[in-house]
Design an enzyme around this catalytic site. Structure first.
Site, PDB file in Angstrom:
ATOM      1  CB  SER A 259       0.628   3.950  -9.249  1.00 59.01           C
ATOM      2  OG  SER A 259       1.102   2.898  -8.425  1.00 59.01           O
ATOM      3  CE  LYS A 260       1.177   2.238 -16.989  1.00 56.60           C
ATOM      4  NZ  LYS A 260       1.975   3.345 -17.467  1.00 56.60           N
ATOM      5  NE  ARG A 261       2.888   1.186  -5.363  1.00 55.11           N
ATOM      6  CZ  ARG A 261       2.630   0.691  -4.175  1.00 55.11           C
ATOM      7  NH1 ARG A 261       2.907  -0.573  -3.919  1.00 55.11           N
ATOM      8  NH2 ARG A 261       2.079   1.441  -3.258  1.00 55.11           N
ATOM      9  CG  HIS A 262      -2.197  -0.205  -6.823  1.00 51.86           C
ATOM     10  ND1 HIS A 262      -1.889   1.133  -6.852  1.00 51.86           N
ATOM     11  CD2 HIS A 262      -1.943  -0.632  -5.568  1.00 51.86           C
ATOM     12  CE1 HIS A 262      -1.470   1.509  -5.656  1.00 51.86           C
ATOM     13  NE2 HIS A 262      -1.489   0.460  -4.862  1.00 51.86           N
TER      14      HIS A 262
END
Ligand code: GLU
Length: 494
Positions: A259-262
């Site tokens: 997801s975007k947090r990666h």
């Protein structure tokens, strides 16, 4: 058998790398066997319609080098290729199943369906209670005549088990009593997503269905439809999840769905960050597929080579981890192996921002190619060309170069008259500076270090002393060297 695969994205306005991998594997599966790759836009869910989203799909496929043989924009014999343009096509198929006793009209009101849920024990999965499955002919006729809204539901098998084979996950079996009497046509006359998907795959002659593993559990429902119609079930290839890795301050590693947090997960977001389409595709191809035979252990593939090497049997069912460092490395490999023309084309927008003259393109290609893994690093690496200020004079104290502020004053004073009249040519500048060191009987670095620092104002530059001078030009170089020399003298005397 002619292989026909399809990529069937819903136009959400965003192409996640997971979707792109699905498209790529579908493309490679078809092309490896000289088959046909189709693009179908699944926009049945008009509420989720996003303006311009279809264009993003076209643009992504084009930029990624995945070209479809049939689709809304290129046509083909199985069109239309946009679900909303196929609206009228689905209901007759559902009516056919009603006639054959395999589906039925369901007149249950929303209130009745809601009450089923309300009366159920908490947490229970509530399916439809099949209230209308066995209505009499008479009841059905009355309801239809009075215009009672209805949906069409499929009669699912009530007992036994259903098994299907997936090329990646093997045999999957579920008890039939878990299958709800699924809705095929909604009260507005339009198909449900599940129904449209099956009708489309069949009528478009799709032989291999490739999609994310989140569809594994829906597939028995799709198969119930193929069976009801007596159609051949396509070959299923479900792809494992793509995970991301995060490391916290204590060094603990957590793996979870990408997801975007990666990091960036959208194709164009990665492009914007400086990753090359070819490198992204190459990297994604290996996310869950392992080359074998003559391609074993190989990491760099052109699209042509992927087409040759791709084999469904090499798809792994264990989730892969999107490794941004690996992508970065791969991008660097692509840059290193680029021909000059492509290198300059990619670098030019960044060069233009720094007003770099075309005379220096060749030099920059040589010094940047081995030093960058993304073109977006160029402004940072060459920032010294535009920015020059009161940098820290301690930079002249450099043991390894045997340079100090004092030796620097000496070297710069001697270099200035030489540089002023020197031919502004990289090799000649290098020769003259080396000659100066020889005349002074010092190591080259005693002269080169201060000239480069005085001109660039930073410790790290791509290329050495002569390259920095070439990039700045004589006028700017001399101005900077003089200013720095004055500052140096001031600092020593003061
Ligand atoms: N429209 C679906 C999606 O975007 C495609 C599912 C399928 O490939 O059947 O997830």
């Amino acid at each position: 058998m002619l292989i026909r695969t399809r990529f069937a994205p819903s136009p959400t306005g965003f192409m996640h790398v997971g979707n792109l991998r699905t498209a790529l594997y579908e493309y490679l599966t078809a092309k490896h066997d000289n088959g046909v790759f189709i693009l179908r836009i699944e926009d049945t869910d008009q509420e989720r319609y996003v303006e311009g989203a279809t264009d993003i799909i076209y643009k992504t496929l084009e930029t990624a080098g995945i070209s479809h043989d049939e689709g809304p924009d290129v046509g083909g014999d199985y069109g239309p290729y946009i679900q909303s343009e196929r609206k009228g096509l689905y209901k007759p198929y559902a009516e056919q199943l009603v006639k054959e006793g395999k589906a039925y009209y369901c007149f249950c009101s929303k209130e009745r369906l809601d009450s089923l849920k309300q009366n159920a024990p908490e947490g229970a999965v509530v399916g439809y209670d099949r209230h209308c499955r066995d209505l009499s002919e008479d009841e059905i006729r009355k309801n239809l005549e009075s215009g009672t809204p209805y949906v069409i539901r499929q009669k699912m098998p009530l007992s036994g088990e259903s098994t299907y084979h997936d090329l990646v996950y093997g045999d999957i079996t579920i008890p039939n009593d878990e299958l709800d009497d699924q809705i095929l046509i909604k009260t507005d006359g339009f198909p449900t997503y599940n129904f449209a998907n099956v009708i489309d795959d069949h009528t478009m002659g799709i032989t291999h269905v490739i999609r994310g593993s989140e569809y594994l559990s829906s597939t028995p429902k799709y198969n119930a439809l193929y069976e009801a119609f007596g159609w051949d079930i396509p070959t299923y290839i479900h792809l494992p999840l793509i995970n991301g890795k995060s490391v916290d301050d204590e060094g603990n590693v957590t793996i979870s769905k990408l997801s975007k947090r990666h990091g960036s997960t959208g194709f164009f977001d990665l492009i914007e960050e400086g990753f090359l389409p070819e490198a992204i595709i190459n990297y994604i191809a290996l996310l869950g597929w392992c080359p074998a035979g003559e391609y074993e252990n190989r990491e760099i593939f052109t699209m042509e080579e992927l087409i040759k090497a791709f084999d469904i049997n090499g798809i792994s069912k264990s989730p892969s981890v999107f490794d941004y460092d690996k992508l970065e490395w791969m991008n660097g490999e692509y840059i290193k192996n680029m021909d000059s023309e492509s290198f300059i084309r990619n670098a030019k927008p960044f060069f233009d921002e720094l007003d770099i003259s075309a005379d220096n393109y060749g030099l920059l290609e040589e010094i940047l190619k081995p030093r960058i893994t993304r073109f977006t690093e160029i402004p940072g690496k060459l920032a010294f060309i535009k920015e020059f200020g009161e940098f820290d004079l301690e930079l002249f104290e450099h043991k390894k170069s045997k340079s100090s502020k004092e030796t620097s004053v000496d070297a710069l004073e001697a270099a200035i008259p030489i540089l002023e009249s020197a031919p502004w040519d990289r090799d000649k500048l290098n020769d003259l500076i080396k000659q100066l060191a020889a005349d002074k009987e010092v190591k080259n670095s005693v002269v080169m270090w201060p000239i480069r620092i005085a001109a660039a104002g930073v410790a790290v530059t791509p290329g050495g002393c002569a390259e920095v001078l070439m990039l700045l030009g004589r006028e700017e170089s001399m101005k900077r060297i003089r200013t720095t020399l004055d500052r140096l003298k001031g600092s020593i005397n003061g």
